[in-house]
Write a protein that holds these residues in place. Structure first.
Motif, short mmCIF file in Angstrom:
data_model
loop_
_atom_site.label_atom_id
_atom_site.label_comp_id
_atom_site.label_asym_id
_atom_site.label_seq_id
_atom_site.Cartn_x
_atom_site.Cartn_y
_atom_site.Cartn_z
N HIS A 6 12.69 26.08 14.44
CA HIS A 6 12.81 24.82 13.72
C HIS A 6 14.30 24.67 13.40
O HIS A 6 14.93 25.62 12.93
CB HIS A 6 11.99 24.83 12.44
CG HIS A 6 12.03 23.55 11.69
ND1 HIS A 6 11.08 22.57 11.87
CD2 HIS A 6 12.90 23.08 10.77
CE1 HIS A 6 11.38 21.54 11.09
NE2 HIS A 6 12.47 21.84 10.41
N VAL A 7 14.86 23.50 13.66
CA VAL A 7 16.28 23.26 13.40
C VAL A 7 16.39 22.34 12.19
O VAL A 7 15.67 21.35 12.08
CB VAL A 7 16.96 22.61 14.63
CG1 VAL A 7 18.43 22.33 14.33
CG2 VAL A 7 16.82 23.51 15.85
N SER A 8 17.30 22.68 11.28
CA SER A 8 17.46 21.92 10.05
C SER A 8 18.92 21.92 9.61
O SER A 8 19.67 22.84 9.95
CB SER A 8 16.60 22.54 8.94
OG SER A 8 16.79 21.89 7.71
N GLU A 9 19.29 20.91 8.85
CA GLU A 9 20.62 20.90 8.24
C GLU A 9 20.58 21.58 6.87
O GLU A 9 21.61 21.72 6.22
CB GLU A 9 21.13 19.46 8.12
CG GLU A 9 21.43 18.87 9.49
CD GLU A 9 21.82 17.42 9.43
OE1 GLU A 9 22.95 17.13 8.99
OE2 GLU A 9 20.99 16.58 9.82
N CYS A 10 19.42 22.01 6.46
CA CYS A 10 19.24 22.70 5.19
C CYS A 10 19.10 24.20 5.47
O CYS A 10 18.21 24.62 6.21
CB CYS A 10 17.99 22.18 4.48
SG CYS A 10 17.66 23.02 2.92
N GLY A 11 19.96 24.98 4.86
CA GLY A 11 19.94 26.42 5.10
C GLY A 11 19.24 27.23 4.04
O GLY A 11 19.34 28.45 4.03
N SER A 12 18.50 26.57 3.16
CA SER A 12 17.89 27.30 2.04
C SER A 12 16.36 27.32 2.08
O SER A 12 15.73 27.67 1.09
CB SER A 12 18.35 26.69 0.72
OG SER A 12 17.94 25.33 0.64
#
Length: 144
Positions: A6-12
């Motif tokens: 899953h790719v996201s701009e959120c790293g948390s």
């Protein structure tokens, strides 16, 4: 089966919770909230900021030689990712995260597109920050 991503701009994100499926997926039988994942073969299509408009296409094993020549031209790559010029700098500077999942408990909903879903919560087994998505695309064999 390989792991899923899953790719996201959120790293948390520590735990992915099911979310309502886009309405277009009801025709495919996906009507319940789900966690979405992509297989490694199709991951390259998602290595950009989420809102970045893109067109991706690639040659398959069964693709005809004349189609490859017409659509991919003189490229040595078998995978093309096209974005709008206005997104080039933003895409280079974006931080995105690749979350990796074990394939269980996912089920395939579209093998050709590499889409998988889980009806329950999923904890990633690994995550990796990608500081320059365009470099990542090229390192995976895509032509921009």
């Amino acid at each position: 089966m390989e792991n899923l991503y899953h790719v996201s701009e959120c790293g948390s994100v520590e735990r992915f919770e099911p979310k309502p499926a886009p309405s277009a997926w009801s025709d495919m039988g996906v009507t319940e909230p789900s966690v979405w994942a992509i297989d490694e073969e199709h991951l390259i299509n998602y290595l950009l900021p989420r809102d970045c408009p893109r067109v991706t296409y690639y040659a398959l094993e069964e693709s005809k030689k004349e189609d490859i020549e017409r659509l991919l031209g003189p490229s040595f790559s078998r995978h093309i990712v096209a974005i709008e010029e206005g997104w080039l700098e933003r895409a280079m500077k974006a931080d995105i995260w690749i979350y990796e999942f074990q394939n269980d408990p996912f089920i395939v909903v579209d093998q050709g597109a590499g889409y998988f879903i889980s009806r329950g919560s999923v904890i990633p087994v690994e995550k990796r920050k990608v500081e320059n998505p365009l470099t990542e695309l090229i390192s995976r064999g895509a032509e921009l």
